[in-house]
Design a protein around this motif. Structure first.
Motif, PDB file in Angstrom:
ATOM      1  N   PRO A 163       0.913  -0.950   0.165  1.00 23.66           N
ATOM      2  CA  PRO A 163       0.041  -0.247  -0.056  1.00 23.66           C
ATOM      3  C   PRO A 163       0.939   1.223   0.038  1.00 23.66           C
ATOM      4  O   PRO A 163       0.301   2.227  -0.683  1.00 23.66           O
ATOM      5  N   LEU A 164       2.191   1.323   0.561  1.00 24.63           N
ATOM      6  CA  LEU A 164       2.883   2.428   0.582  1.00 24.63           C
ATOM      7  C   LEU A 164       3.278   2.901  -0.726  1.00 24.63           C
ATOM      8  O   LEU A 164       3.335   4.178  -1.123  1.00 24.63           O
ATOM      9  N   ILE A 165       3.899   1.784  -1.477  1.00 23.24           N
ATOM     10  CA  ILE A 165       4.443   2.044  -2.954  1.00 23.24           C
ATOM     11  C   ILE A 165       3.188   2.529  -3.700  1.00 23.24           C
ATOM     12  O   ILE A 165       3.444   3.368  -4.524  1.00 23.24           O
ATOM     13  N   THR A 166       2.218   1.969  -3.527  1.00 26.11           N
ATOM     14  CA  THR A 166       0.878   2.286  -4.277  1.00 26.11           C
ATOM     15  C   THR A 166       0.606   3.531  -4.075  1.00 26.11           C
ATOM     16  O   THR A 166       0.212   4.575  -5.182  1.00 26.11           O
ATOM     17  N   GLY A 167       0.558   4.133  -2.910  1.00 28.21           N
ATOM     18  CA  GLY A 167       0.223   5.412  -2.497  1.00 28.21           C
ATOM     19  C   GLY A 167       1.365   6.509  -3.076  1.00 28.21           C
ATOM     20  O   GLY A 167       1.253   7.624  -3.514  1.00 28.21           O
ATOM     21  N   MET A 168       2.509   6.107  -2.980  1.00 27.12           N
ATOM     22  CA  MET A 168       3.812   6.914  -3.396  1.00 27.12           C
ATOM     23  C   MET A 168       3.769   6.996  -4.911  1.00 27.12           C
ATOM     24  O   MET A 168       3.942   8.197  -5.476  1.00 27.12           O
ATOM     25  N   VAL A 169       3.260   6.180  -5.623  1.00 24.93           N
ATOM     26  CA  VAL A 169       3.356   6.284  -7.202  1.00 24.93           C
ATOM     27  C   VAL A 169       2.176   7.081  -7.340  1.00 24.93           C
ATOM     28  O   VAL A 169       2.044   8.025  -8.275  1.00 24.93           O
ATOM     29  N   SER A 170       0.870   6.909  -6.563  1.00 29.23           N
ATOM     30  CA  SER A 170      -0.345   7.709  -6.785  1.00 29.23           C
ATOM     31  C   SER A 170      -0.318   9.064  -6.670  1.00 29.23           C
ATOM     32  O   SER A 170      -0.511   9.852  -7.471  1.00 29.23           O
ATOM     33  N   TYR A 171       0.493   9.637  -5.416  1.00 32.02           N
ATOM     34  CA  TYR A 171       0.937  10.781  -5.146  1.00 32.02           C
ATOM     35  C   TYR A 171       1.690  11.460  -6.114  1.00 32.02           C
ATOM     36  O   TYR A 171       1.532  12.677  -6.527  1.00 32.02           O
ATOM     37  N   GLY A 172       2.744  10.581  -6.699  1.00 32.80           N
ATOM     38  CA  GLY A 172       3.699  11.206  -7.476  1.00 32.80           C
ATOM     39  C   GLY A 172       3.160  11.738  -8.737  1.00 32.80           C
ATOM     40  O   GLY A 172       3.247  12.648  -9.245  1.00 32.80           O
ATOM     41  N   GLY A 173       2.032  10.657  -9.507  1.00 34.45           N
ATOM     42  CA  GLY A 173       1.467  11.274 -10.576  1.00 34.45           C
ATOM     43  C   GLY A 173       0.297  12.588 -10.278  1.00 34.45           C
ATOM     44  O   GLY A 173       0.430  13.213 -11.314  1.00 34.45           O
ATOM     45  N   VAL A 174      -0.379  12.557  -9.352  1.00 31.37           N
ATOM     46  CA  VAL A 174      -1.154  13.611  -9.104  1.00 31.37           C
ATOM     47  C   VAL A 174      -0.615  15.015  -8.825  1.00 31.37           C
ATOM     48  O   VAL A 174      -1.039  15.788  -9.367  1.00 31.37           O
ATOM     49  N   TRP A 175       0.619  14.808  -7.891  1.00 31.68           N
ATOM     50  CA  TRP A 175       1.192  16.102  -7.559  1.00 31.68           C
ATOM     51  C   TRP A 175       2.059  16.723  -8.900  1.00 31.68           C
ATOM     52  O   TRP A 175       2.363  17.763  -8.907  1.00 31.68           O
ATOM     53  N   THR A 176       2.381  15.814  -9.822  1.00 30.36           N
ATOM     54  CA  THR A 176       3.130  16.051 -10.960  1.00 30.36           C
ATOM     55  C   THR A 176       2.085  16.882 -11.668  1.00 30.36           C
ATOM     56  O   THR A 176       2.542  18.009 -12.252  1.00 30.36           O
ATOM     57  N   ALA A 177       0.910  16.238 -12.111  1.00 33.32           N
ATOM     58  CA  ALA A 177       0.107  16.908 -12.994  1.00 33.32           C
ATOM     59  C   ALA A 177      -0.311  18.407 -12.186  1.00 33.32           C
ATOM     60  O   ALA A 177      -0.795  19.188 -12.926  1.00 33.32           O
ATOM     61  N   SER A 178      -0.711  18.216 -10.869  1.00 30.92           N
ATOM     62  CA  SER A 178      -1.134  19.325 -10.283  1.00 30.92           C
ATOM     63  C   SER A 178      -0.218  20.623 -10.266  1.00 30.92           C
ATOM     64  O   SER A 178      -0.760  21.730 -10.508  1.00 30.92           O
ATOM     65  N   SER A 179       0.875  20.242 -10.330  1.00 33.32           N
ATOM     66  CA  SER A 179       2.222  21.296 -10.113  1.00 33.32           C
ATOM     67  C   SER A 179       2.067  22.048 -11.599  1.00 33.32           C
ATOM     68  O   SER A 179       2.209  23.141 -11.811  1.00 33.32           O
ATOM     69  N   ILE A 180       1.588  21.207 -12.516  1.00 34.25           N
ATOM     70  CA  ILE A 180       1.550  21.968 -13.961  1.00 34.25           C
ATOM     71  C   ILE A 180       0.708  22.669 -14.241  1.00 34.25           C
ATOM     72  O   ILE A 180       0.674  23.862 -14.965  1.00 34.25           O
ATOM     73  N   THR A 181      -0.520  22.155 -13.831  1.00 34.34           N
ATOM     74  CA  THR A 181      -1.764  22.724 -14.083  1.00 34.34           C
ATOM     75  C   THR A 181      -1.748  24.049 -13.342  1.00 34.34           C
ATOM     76  O   THR A 181      -2.313  25.107 -13.659  1.00 34.34           O
ATOM     77  N   GLN A 182      -1.393  24.246 -12.046  1.00 37.05           N
ATOM     78  CA  GLN A 182      -1.155  25.301 -10.989  1.00 37.05           C
ATOM     79  C   GLN A 182      -0.462  26.470 -11.732  1.00 37.05           C
ATOM     80  O   GLN A 182      -0.700  27.543 -11.964  1.00 37.05           O
ATOM     81  N   GLN A 183       0.861  25.995 -12.309  1.00 42.26           N
ATOM     82  CA  GLN A 183       1.678  26.900 -13.094  1.00 42.26           C
ATOM     83  C   GLN A 183       1.102  27.513 -14.284  1.00 42.26           C
ATOM     84  O   GLN A 183       1.028  28.892 -14.466  1.00 42.26           O
ATOM     85  N   LYS A 184       0.474  26.463 -15.203  1.00 41.53           N
ATOM     86  CA  LYS A 184       0.102  26.991 -16.404  1.00 41.53           C
ATOM     87  C   LYS A 184      -1.253  27.536 -16.414  1.00 41.53           C
ATOM     88  O   LYS A 184      -1.428  28.646 -17.070  1.00 41.53           O
ATOM     89  N   PHE A 185      -2.193  27.186 -15.458  1.00 45.15           N
ATOM     90  CA  PHE A 185      -3.383  27.679 -15.658  1.00 45.15           C
ATOM     91  C   PHE A 185      -3.900  28.610 -14.441  1.00 45.15           C
ATOM     92  O   PHE A 185      -4.871  29.494 -14.435  1.00 45.15           O
ATOM     93  N   ILE A 186      -3.519  28.543 -13.365  1.00 41.70           N
ATOM     94  CA  ILE A 186      -3.615  29.336 -12.160  1.00 41.70           C
ATOM     95  C   ILE A 186      -2.735  30.458 -12.106  1.00 41.70           C
ATOM     96  O   ILE A 186      -2.915  31.721 -12.003  1.00 41.70           O
ATOM     97  N   SER A 187      -1.353  30.331 -12.105  1.00 38.12           N
ATOM     98  CA  SER A 187      -0.378  31.256 -11.915  1.00 38.12           C
ATOM     99  C   SER A 187      -0.197  31.877 -13.274  1.00 38.12           C
ATOM    100  O   SER A 187       0.405  32.858 -13.607  1.00 38.12           O
ATOM    101  N   LYS A 188      -0.420  31.172 -14.537  1.00 36.35           N
ATOM    102  CA  LYS A 188      -0.231  31.599 -15.998  1.00 36.35           C
ATOM    103  C   LYS A 188       1.171  32.109 -16.083  1.00 36.35           C
ATOM    104  O   LYS A 188       1.413  33.290 -16.537  1.00 36.35           O
TER     105      LYS A 188
END
Length: 198
Positions: free
Chosen positions: A10-35
């Motif tokens: 479960p830990l490795i599963t969670g680490m992979v999940s968080y890595g994917g989600v936070w990678t995507a959110s960091s990109i969307t935050q910079q591109k679409f929120i902070s522009k």
């Protein structure tokens, strides 16, 4: 096969999940929120924090909660107790860990990190109190242990956008407006608006 692997790790599963989600959110935050153009160094930093700090902390908290409140099927009353304990005890810990680890990876001084935590943590924590109680209640009542971090990662896409946005902002002194952190690529934000004469 995948389900058995997720239950076993479960830990490795969670680490992979968080890595994917936070990678995507960091990109969307910079591109679409902070522009602004995507800073992939910041993306890598946020992903590192998610994988090696946030996910392991959550895993540890869920194991501790299972120890305190039992591993069996949860009632809404027990789930509510866990949510209260999580918000009061674990919330400040994981938010402080986010600012601390992000600051260290950015090469900030210890003084700047302490000031950032001092000024940003209270508002960020209060915002989390409006977002996470319902999310966590559903998590503890319905989601099996091996999927808890994955669920949390999925629903925290919005939250991680907010955290990346808050982290990017530059601090200023609450009264005088003097900058106390001046980092490349950051934008000024006042920690508190000073009172004006009416």
């Amino acid at each position: 096969m995948i389900r058995l692997w997720m239950m076993k790790y479960p830990l490795i599963t969670g680490m992979v999940s968080y890595g994917g989600v936070w990678t995507a959110s960091s990109i969307t935050q910079q591109k679409f929120i902070s522009k602004h153009e995507v800073d992939f160094v910041a993306v890598r930093r946020n992903t590192t924090v998610a994988v090696f700090v946030i996910a392991p902390l959550l895993h540890g908290w869920y194991k501790l909660a299972a120890l305190w409140f039992g591993k069996g099927k949860r009632t809404w009353r027990t789930s509510l107790k866990i949510v209260v304990a999580e918000q009061l005890l674990f919330g400040p810990v994981i938010l402080t860990s986010f600012f601390l680890s992000s600051g260290l990876l950015m090469g900030e001084s210890v003084d700047n990190i302490k000031k950032e935590i001092r000024y940003k943590l209270p508002t960020t924590y209060m915002t989390s109190c409006m977002f996470f109680p319902l999310v966590n209640f559903i998590n503890h009542l319905f989601i099996p242990f091996h999927l808890k971090i994955t669920y949390q990662a999925t629903v925290s896409f919005i939250w991680s956008n907010f955290l990346c946005f808050v982290k990017e902002k530059r601090l200023t002194e609450p009264a005088g407006g003097d900058e106390i952190a001046n980092l490349p690529g950051s934008q000024p934000i006042t920690a508190r608006v000073s009172n004006q004469d009416s």
